[in-house]
Enzyme design. Structure first.
Site, PDB file in Angstrom:
ATOM      1  N   HIS A  56     -46.404  69.091  44.643  1.00 21.83           N
ATOM      2  CA  HIS A  56     -46.011  67.810  45.219  1.00 21.83           C
ATOM      3  C   HIS A  56     -46.170  66.795  44.089  1.00 21.83           C
ATOM      4  O   HIS A  56     -47.013  66.966  43.193  1.00 21.83           O
ATOM      5  CB  HIS A  56     -46.955  67.375  46.341  1.00 21.83           C
ATOM      6  CG  HIS A  56     -47.057  68.303  47.500  1.00 21.83           C
ATOM      7  ND1 HIS A  56     -47.863  69.419  47.505  1.00 21.83           N
ATOM      8  CD2 HIS A  56     -46.473  68.259  48.705  1.00 21.83           C
ATOM      9  CE1 HIS A  56     -47.768  70.017  48.685  1.00 21.83           C
ATOM     10  NE2 HIS A  56     -46.934  69.341  49.420  1.00 21.83           N
ATOM     11  N   ASP A  59     -49.777  65.919  43.570  1.00 21.30           N
ATOM     12  CA  ASP A  59     -50.687  66.968  43.073  1.00 21.30           C
ATOM     13  C   ASP A  59     -50.879  66.787  41.567  1.00 21.30           C
ATOM     14  O   ASP A  59     -51.922  67.114  41.013  1.00 21.30           O
ATOM     15  CB  ASP A  59     -50.086  68.358  43.302  1.00 21.30           C
ATOM     16  CG  ASP A  59     -49.862  68.675  44.765  1.00 21.30           C
ATOM     17  OD1 ASP A  59     -50.596  68.130  45.617  1.00 21.30           O
ATOM     18  OD2 ASP A  59     -48.931  69.440  45.050  1.00 21.30           O
ATOM     19  N   MET A  90     -40.264  75.261  41.991  1.00 23.45           N
ATOM     20  CA  MET A  90     -40.101  74.426  43.182  1.00 23.45           C
ATOM     21  C   MET A  90     -40.936  73.164  43.065  1.00 23.45           C
ATOM     22  O   MET A  90     -42.057  73.180  42.564  1.00 23.45           O
ATOM     23  CB  MET A  90     -40.499  75.226  44.426  1.00 23.45           C
ATOM     24  CG  MET A  90     -40.355  74.480  45.743  1.00 23.45           C
ATOM     25  SD  MET A  90     -41.852  73.564  46.221  1.00 23.45           S
ATOM     26  CE  MET A  90     -42.778  74.860  47.018  1.00 23.45           C
ATOM     27  N   GLU A 183     -38.623  72.959  55.462  1.00 22.46           N
ATOM     28  CA  GLU A 183     -39.735  73.762  55.966  1.00 22.46           C
ATOM     29  C   GLU A 183     -40.171  73.264  57.325  1.00 22.46           C
ATOM     30  O   GLU A 183     -40.546  72.099  57.483  1.00 22.46           O
ATOM     31  CB  GLU A 183     -40.912  73.705  54.992  1.00 22.46           C
ATOM     32  CG  GLU A 183     -42.120  74.491  55.481  1.00 22.46           C
ATOM     33  CD  GLU A 183     -43.233  74.543  54.469  1.00 22.46           C
ATOM     34  OE1 GLU A 183     -42.983  74.277  53.288  1.00 22.46           O
ATOM     35  OE2 GLU A 183     -44.361  74.832  54.872  1.00 22.46           O
ATOM     36  N   LYS A 185     -42.482  73.284  60.916  1.00 22.21           N
ATOM     37  CA  LYS A 185     -43.835  73.527  61.444  1.00 22.21           C
ATOM     38  C   LYS A 185     -43.883  72.896  62.834  1.00 22.21           C
ATOM     39  O   LYS A 185     -43.382  71.787  63.031  1.00 22.21           O
ATOM     40  CB  LYS A 185     -44.894  72.907  60.521  1.00 22.21           C
ATOM     41  CG  LYS A 185     -46.334  73.250  60.916  1.00 22.21           C
ATOM     42  CD  LYS A 185     -47.321  72.675  59.899  1.00 22.21           C
ATOM     43  CE  LYS A 185     -48.760  72.982  60.266  1.00 22.21           C
ATOM     44  NZ  LYS A 185     -49.723  72.366  59.306  1.00 22.21           N
ATOM     45  N   GLU A 219     -42.269  79.420  56.609  1.00 17.56           N
ATOM     46  CA  GLU A 219     -43.669  79.737  56.265  1.00 17.56           C
ATOM     47  C   GLU A 219     -44.259  80.617  57.362  1.00 17.56           C
ATOM     48  O   GLU A 219     -44.115  80.318  58.563  1.00 17.56           O
ATOM     49  CB  GLU A 219     -44.520  78.493  56.104  1.00 17.56           C
ATOM     50  CG  GLU A 219     -45.997  78.842  55.851  1.00 17.56           C
ATOM     51  CD  GLU A 219     -46.887  77.679  55.529  1.00 17.56           C
ATOM     52  OE1 GLU A 219     -46.522  76.845  54.667  1.00 17.56           O
ATOM     53  OE2 GLU A 219     -47.959  77.561  56.160  1.00 17.56           O
ATOM     54  N   HIS A 222     -46.532  78.922  60.013  1.00 17.08           N
ATOM     55  CA  HIS A 222     -45.860  77.960  60.893  1.00 17.08           C
ATOM     56  C   HIS A 222     -45.052  78.653  61.985  1.00 17.08           C
ATOM     57  O   HIS A 222     -45.062  78.200  63.136  1.00 17.08           O
ATOM     58  CB  HIS A 222     -44.976  77.036  60.064  1.00 17.08           C
ATOM     59  CG  HIS A 222     -45.733  76.275  59.034  1.00 17.08           C
ATOM     60  ND1 HIS A 222     -45.117  75.458  58.100  1.00 17.08           N
ATOM     61  CD2 HIS A 222     -47.065  76.219  58.759  1.00 17.08           C
ATOM     62  CE1 HIS A 222     -46.049  74.931  57.325  1.00 17.08           C
ATOM     63  NE2 HIS A 222     -47.233  75.381  57.694  1.00 17.08           N
ATOM     64  N   ASP A 247     -42.539  80.583  52.057  1.00 13.98           N
ATOM     65  CA  ASP A 247     -43.984  80.303  51.939  1.00 13.98           C
ATOM     66  C   ASP A 247     -44.755  81.427  52.615  1.00 13.98           C
ATOM     67  O   ASP A 247     -44.716  81.591  53.838  1.00 13.98           O
ATOM     68  CB  ASP A 247     -44.332  78.976  52.636  1.00 13.98           C
ATOM     69  CG  ASP A 247     -44.112  77.768  51.733  1.00 13.98           C
ATOM     70  OD1 ASP A 247     -44.440  76.646  52.154  1.00 13.98           O
ATOM     71  OD2 ASP A 247     -43.610  77.973  50.606  1.00 13.98           O
ATOM     72  N   ASP A 257     -53.283  75.418  61.599  1.00 15.90           N
ATOM     73  CA  ASP A 257     -52.642  76.057  60.451  1.00 15.90           C
ATOM     74  C   ASP A 257     -53.711  76.599  59.507  1.00 15.90           C
ATOM     75  O   ASP A 257     -54.428  75.850  58.858  1.00 15.90           O
ATOM     76  CB  ASP A 257     -51.784  75.007  59.719  1.00 15.90           C
ATOM     77  CG  ASP A 257     -50.908  75.623  58.641  1.00 15.90           C
ATOM     78  OD1 ASP A 257     -50.225  74.847  57.958  1.00 15.90           O
ATOM     79  OD2 ASP A 257     -50.895  76.865  58.490  1.00 15.90           O
ATOM     80  N   ASP A 259     -53.288  78.942  56.881  1.00 18.84           N
ATOM     81  CA  ASP A 259     -52.889  79.152  55.481  1.00 18.84           C
ATOM     82  C   ASP A 259     -53.790  80.186  54.803  1.00 18.84           C
ATOM     83  O   ASP A 259     -54.264  79.992  53.678  1.00 18.84           O
ATOM     84  CB  ASP A 259     -52.920  77.830  54.700  1.00 18.84           C
ATOM     85  CG  ASP A 259     -51.831  76.859  55.145  1.00 18.84           C
ATOM     86  OD1 ASP A 259     -51.980  75.655  54.874  1.00 18.84           O
ATOM     87  OD2 ASP A 259     -50.859  77.306  55.767  1.00 18.84           O
ATOM     88  N   ASP A 289     -48.247  79.864  49.899  1.00 23.49           N
ATOM     89  CA  ASP A 289     -48.712  78.540  50.312  1.00 23.49           C
ATOM     90  C   ASP A 289     -49.973  78.747  51.149  1.00 23.49           C
ATOM     91  O   ASP A 289     -49.933  78.731  52.382  1.00 23.49           O
ATOM     92  CB  ASP A 289     -47.638  77.816  51.116  1.00 23.49           C
ATOM     93  CG  ASP A 289     -48.066  76.380  51.413  1.00 23.49           C
ATOM     94  OD1 ASP A 289     -47.342  75.687  52.123  1.00 23.49           O
ATOM     95  OD2 ASP A 289     -49.143  75.979  50.939  1.00 23.49           O
TER      96      ASP A 289
END
Ligand code: DIG
Ligand code: MN
Ligand code: MN
Length: 389
Positions: A56, A59, A90, A183, A185, A219, A222, A247, A257, A259, A289
């Site tokens: 991102h 980040d 990405m 994406e 969710k 993902e 999700h 993802d 979530d 992950d 992810d």
């Protein structure tokens, strides 16, 4: 531990900066790990065997950084990428952390927030292009509601479409051939998020100005949060020519979530996911992810990253063995046999076919009484998964 399950560049395994950089904070606890600077994350991922790193905007470039600070940070990051041979396949925008987005970004009721979200995304696209990204992900984490009184849902969909159209036109205008990947969710952080599943995103893409430039980024967690089978979501996206990114992680059923490390919660579902990705012809990134348990230190984060990749490679071998198993092949040959007896009425409609079909009789008792041997087939899959064959 080095063996045939070690990751290799051809596996195209990638991680976001935010994944191995996750500090272990959760809704109920403070960080348990020190922050890791992006160049150190690049070194860590390269050492673990990853192919690339995603990000991102925030980040890499702290919110509110000056242009000079941005350029210095990007230069340092590029040097780390060059030093360690990692790529940036990405990029995406953080449209969910800052309070300004508390009621959404592209679907906010405030036009100034919607405009700012476009500005922030355009700047993040420039960063992604500068770093060589080929896919641009949109995850609308705040594009939803707590109270349905707050937003006109049709207006929200229109606003999301306006934003994606605006940004695809922006890329066309700038000559960027970035592929957009949406994406889905179903919820969290909002009580309900618009366009909650990959299927919903596929329907939405068809309404865009440049649908050819937009696909999906399903993902695992999700789709599982929505109670769905991830390999079915992958297949629908692939069959529509829209599987632009994926993802990978894991999730223990419909709950917050998680992950989790890939394959760590439902290895059978992960087996079907890997079997599909490796057999359908998908050439894109395998992006994890996910993040390590809050309990872990930096060594544990390495274990997490290596575990994601090793499990994928192990399941790739198990899935290939399943599909090469003569007993499986014979069984699938029987189960999927087509004797051609209905070829004169199936397929593309014609009036002749309709007339022919109307006169046809079927022995529905015989058709319904056949044993399909699916228990035996699934047991073979389980035995390959468990390494018993
Ligand atoms: C959450 O699953 C989202 C964000 O981490 C990011 O925007 C996207 C990128 O893969 N996934
Ligand atoms: Mn997630
Ligand atoms: Mn994701």
């Amino acid at each position: 531990m080095t063996d045939r399950f070690d990751p290799r560049p051809e596996h195209k395994f990638t991680f976001g900066l935010w994944t191995v950089g996750n500090p272990g904070r959760d809704a109920f606890g403070l960080p348990t790990r020190a922050p890791i600077a992006p160049p150190e994350i690049v070194a860590l991922l390269a050492d673990c065997g990853a192919y690339g790193v995603n990000l991102h905007d925030e980040d890499l470039i702290p919110f509110g950084s000056s242009a000079a600070e941005r350029d210095r940070i990007v230069a340092d990051f590029k040097q780390a990428l060059a030093d360690h041979g990692l790529r940036v396949p990405m990029a995406t925008t953080n449209l969910f952390t800052q309070p300004v987005f508390k009621d959404g970004a592209f679907t906010s009721n405030d036009p100034a927030v919607r405009a700012y979200a476009l500005q922030k995304t355009a700047a993040a696209i420039e960063l992604g292009v500068e770093l060589g990204a080929e896919t641009y992900v949109f995850w609308g984490g705040r594009e939803g509601t707590e109270s349905n009184a707050s937003k006109d849902h049709c207006e929200s969909i229109k606003r999301f479409r306006e934003a994606i159209n605006w940004l695809t036109h922006y890329c066309v205008d700038r000559g960027y051939d970035l592929k957009f990947a949406l994406e889905a969710k179903p919820n969290e952080p909002r009580c309900d998020i618009y366009l909650p599943t990959t299927g919903a995103m596929l329907g939405f893409i068809a309404t865009l100005d440049h649908p050819d430039r937009v696909g999906v980024n399903p993902e695992v967690a999700h789709e599982v949060m929505a109670g769905l089978d991830f390999s079915h979501a992958l297949a629908q996206a692939w069959e529509a020519g829209k599987l632009f990114h994926v993802d990978l992680n894991d999730q223990l059923g419909p709950r917050y979530d998680q992950d989790l490390r890939f394959g760590s919660a439902n290895p059978k579902a992960a087996f079907w996911t890997v079997r599909f990705l490796e057999s359908c012809g998908y050439q894109g990134m395998r992006h994890f992810d996910a993040h390590a348990y809050r309990s872990e230190d930096l060594d544990g984060v390495r274990d997490f990253a290596k575990g994601c990749m090793r499990t994928y490679v192990i399941l790739k071998e198990r899935a290939a063995a399943f599909d090469a198993d003569p007993e499986v092949r014979d069984l699938l040959g029987e189960i999927r046999a087509d004797d051609g007896s209905q070829a004169d009425v199936l397929g593309v409609y014609s009036k002749e076919k309709a007339d022919l079909l109307a006169r046809r009789s079927f022995d529905v008792d015989r058709l319904g009484s056949k044993g399909l041997q699916l228990e035996r087939l699934d047991q073979l899959a389980i035995e390959h998964l468990l390494g018993a064959r």
